[in-house]
Design an enzyme around this catalytic site. Structure first.
Site, PDB file in Angstrom:
ATOM      1  N   CYS A  99       0.815  -1.222   0.000  1.00 28.76           N
ATOM      2  CA  CYS A  99       0.000   0.000   0.000  1.00 28.76           C
ATOM      3  C   CYS A  99       0.845   1.267   0.000  1.00 28.76           C
ATOM      4  O   CYS A  99       0.314   2.350  -0.214  1.00 28.76           O
ATOM      5  CB  CYS A  99      -0.924   0.014   1.218  1.00 28.76           C
ATOM      6  SG  CYS A  99      -1.935  -1.470   1.390  1.00 28.76           S
ATOM      7  N   LYS A 100       2.137   1.129   0.292  1.00 28.75           N
ATOM      8  CA  LYS A 100       3.079   2.257   0.291  1.00 28.75           C
ATOM      9  C   LYS A 100       2.512   3.452   1.052  1.00 28.75           C
ATOM     10  O   LYS A 100       2.557   4.590   0.586  1.00 28.75           O
ATOM     11  CB  LYS A 100       3.463   2.627  -1.136  1.00 28.75           C
ATOM     12  CG  LYS A 100       4.150   1.473  -1.878  1.00 28.75           C
ATOM     13  CD  LYS A 100       4.495   1.845  -3.291  1.00 28.75           C
ATOM     14  CE  LYS A 100       5.214   0.689  -4.002  1.00 28.75           C
ATOM     15  NZ  LYS A 100       4.322  -0.473  -4.239  1.00 28.75           N
ATOM     16  N   ARG A 101       2.006   3.186   2.226  1.00 30.67           N
ATOM     17  CA  ARG A 101       1.367   4.222   3.022  1.00 30.67           C
ATOM     18  C   ARG A 101       2.391   5.083   3.751  1.00 30.67           C
ATOM     19  O   ARG A 101       3.484   4.650   4.063  1.00 30.67           O
ATOM     20  CB  ARG A 101       0.408   3.589   4.035  1.00 30.67           C
ATOM     21  CG  ARG A 101      -0.815   2.932   3.408  1.00 30.67           C
ATOM     22  CD  ARG A 101      -1.673   3.976   2.711  1.00 30.67           C
ATOM     23  NE  ARG A 101      -2.960   3.417   2.311  1.00 30.67           N
ATOM     24  CZ  ARG A 101      -3.341   3.238   1.057  1.00 30.67           C
ATOM     25  NH1 ARG A 101      -2.516   3.529   0.073  1.00 30.67           N
ATOM     26  NH2 ARG A 101      -4.546   2.744   0.785  1.00 30.67           N
TER      27      ARG A 101
END
Length: 304
Positions: A99-101
């Protein structure tokens, strides 16, 4: 959690992660017939993913589920994302939510609770998603990382921080030189190493990992030397051009230190003439076995 993943990799002798970047367009034609709604498409994504997981669960230790491929189908797609995580987790696989949050302060804390921790609802604490690991963008600095580290350690999870990504234009920023002569990606690698110092497990790798692309072997080799205690999530194998030889530098002398992701090369393998005549499940399994042989041919026996 990083020790648990490495245990599985050693047991299966397979440092492969299958990326369930499942677009409706990737499905076999017969699965797409008469489907014209997000709800219908999402149901088929789940069916496809479940069958892929069932076909691979005994030979592949982990899946990486890229949320973007589910967000584009709206609310129904997010339900498919959550169901896929749950199903893979129930199948005994390590589940990486891709999700590369990140953000700062309370927003980063909210993201961390969603994917790694639990959310307070009145007197209860409820888990949102069944993820064991999460990809995180560290380029906001340490205050954007701390909430993810805190939740990961509280709930025995791990994170992978973007360091050197596999996309062709990554060097536009990541390969800029700093005043001390190092590249930006090296400074990020240094920070990731520092963040992981307090979470090193029995194999010598920390619970704060790094995303290091298979498409830049020279940079990967440099990072492996500079980050001896950091476990790598390695995208870019297969469709993006990575191979066993290009990822070899990511591993240590024991054949440990990373897990290599392939997405389209596995879930779309049934379209490859090499696997002609196979179902998508059979082709995915055959492609995983070929990938395993390629990786082991480059790095040797794992855990030696």
């Amino acid at each position: 959690m990083i020790d648990s993943l490495i245990d599985k990799i050693i047991d299966m002798q397979n440092p492969t992660c299958v990326g369930l970047d499942t677009s409706f367009e990737y499905l076999p034609d017969e699965m797409k017939e008469d489907i014209s709604t997000f709800e219908g498409a999402s149901e088929k994504l789940v069916e496809f993913n479940m069958n892929i997981i069932d076909a691979l669960r005994d030979i592949v230790p982990a899946v990486k589920v890229q949320i973007a491929y589910y967000e584009m189908y709206g609310y129904d797609g997010l339900k498919a994302f959550a169901y896929t995580l749950n199903y893979a987790h129930g199948a005994g696989m390590t589940v990486i939510a891709d999700c590369k949050r990140n953000d700062i302060g309370t927003t980063a804390t909210a993201y961390a609770k969603a994917y790694l921790g639990k959310t307070d609802v009145g007197p209860r604490q409820i888990k949102s998603y069944s993820a064991d690991m999460l990809t995180v963008n560290g380029y906001l600095g340490s205050d954007g990382i701390k909430p993810f580290m805190d939740n990961a350690r509280q709930y025995n999870k791990s994170i992978f921080v973007l360091v050197k990504t596999s996309n062709p234009s990554s060097g536009e920023l990541q390969n800029m030189k700093l005043e001390d002569g190092r590249f930006v990606y090296e400074r990020m690698g240094e920070l990731v190493s520092e963040w992981g110092n307090d979470g090193i497990g029995k194999y010598g790798y920390s619970d704060v990992g790094a995303v290091v692309g298979a498409t830049f072997p020279e940079e990967a080799a440099k990072l492996r030397k500079e980050m001896p205690h950091t476990f790598f999530l390695i995208p870019g194998y297969g469709a993006q051009g990575g191979s066993g030889e290009t990822v070899k530098a990511c591993f240590d002398s024991r054949g440990l230190g990373g897990i290599v992701n392939s997405s389209r090369g596995i879930i779309c393998a049934y379209k490859n003439p090499r696997y002609s005549g196979m179902t998508y499940k059979e082709a995915a399994r055959a492609a995983c076995l070929d990938m395993q042989a390629d990786l082991l041919g480059a790095i040797g026996k794992i855990g030696r």
